[in-house]
Scaffold this motif. Structure first.
Motif, PDB file in Angstrom:
ATOM      1  N   HIS A  79     -13.755  -4.770   0.578  1.00 23.14           N
ATOM      2  CA  HIS A  79     -12.294  -4.843   0.496  1.00 23.14           C
ATOM      3  C   HIS A  79     -11.839  -6.307   0.463  1.00 23.14           C
ATOM      4  O   HIS A  79     -10.954  -6.665  -0.314  1.00 23.14           O
ATOM      5  N   GLY A  80     -12.452  -7.147   1.275  1.00 27.41           N
ATOM      6  CA  GLY A  80     -12.107  -8.567   1.282  1.00 27.41           C
ATOM      7  C   GLY A  80     -12.427  -9.251  -0.036  1.00 27.41           C
ATOM      8  O   GLY A  80     -11.639 -10.051  -0.540  1.00 27.41           O
TER       9      GLY A  80
ATOM     10  N   TYR B  93      -5.826   1.502  -6.810  1.00 27.48           N
ATOM     11  CA  TYR B  93      -6.059   1.988  -5.447  1.00 27.48           C
ATOM     12  C   TYR B  93      -6.948   3.217  -5.392  1.00 27.48           C
ATOM     13  O   TYR B  93      -7.798   3.319  -4.515  1.00 27.48           O
TER      14      TYR B  93
ATOM     15  N   PHE C  60     -12.617  -7.765  -2.946  1.00 32.67           N
ATOM     16  CA  PHE C  60     -11.662  -7.231  -3.915  1.00 32.67           C
ATOM     17  C   PHE C  60     -10.317  -7.952  -3.792  1.00 32.67           C
ATOM     18  O   PHE C  60      -9.718  -8.335  -4.793  1.00 32.67           O
ATOM     19  N   ASN C  61      -9.838  -8.126  -2.558  1.00 26.14           N
ATOM     20  CA  ASN C  61      -8.573  -8.832  -2.353  1.00 26.14           C
ATOM     21  C   ASN C  61      -8.654 -10.282  -2.820  1.00 26.14           C
ATOM     22  O   ASN C  61      -7.675 -10.824  -3.329  1.00 26.14           O
TER      23      ASN C  61
ATOM     24  N   HIS D 287       0.805  -1.212   0.000  1.00 24.19           N
ATOM     25  CA  HIS D 287       0.000   0.000   0.000  1.00 24.19           C
ATOM     26  C   HIS D 287       0.843   1.269   0.000  1.00 24.19           C
ATOM     27  O   HIS D 287       0.295   2.346   0.097  1.00 24.19           O
TER      28      HIS D 287
ATOM     29  N   LEU E 173      -8.125 -10.338  -6.566  1.00 23.99           N
ATOM     30  CA  LEU E 173      -6.857  -9.838  -7.102  1.00 23.99           C
ATOM     31  C   LEU E 173      -6.094 -10.850  -7.948  1.00 23.99           C
ATOM     32  O   LEU E 173      -5.502 -10.460  -8.961  1.00 23.99           O
TER      33      LEU E 173
END
Length: 59
Positions: free
Chosen positions: A36-37, A12, A39-40, A2, A43
């Motif tokens: 967010h989870g 980002y 999205f991760n 990050h 990835l």
């Protein structure tokens, strides 16, 4: 991951806007954490796709 200069920053900025707007919509942090989870978790699919689309293979 990050911090520092990284071409993935193109992901980002929009993602930070999405997460912030999700939080400010109802003031529920859990929704932002869930997005967010997800999205991760995506990835491993998103980064190779971005590499093919942009031609930047050092993401």
């Amino acid at each position: 991951m990050h911090t520092g200069p990284n071409p993935i920053l193109i992901v980002y900025l929009p993602m930070s806007i999405v997460l912030t707007s999700i939080y400010h919509r109802r003031r529920v942090l859990g929704e932002s954490i869930l997005v967010h989870g997800v999205f991760n978790a995506l990835l491993p699919i998103v980064i190779p796709l971005l590499q093919v689309i942009t031609g930047l293979y050092y993401l």
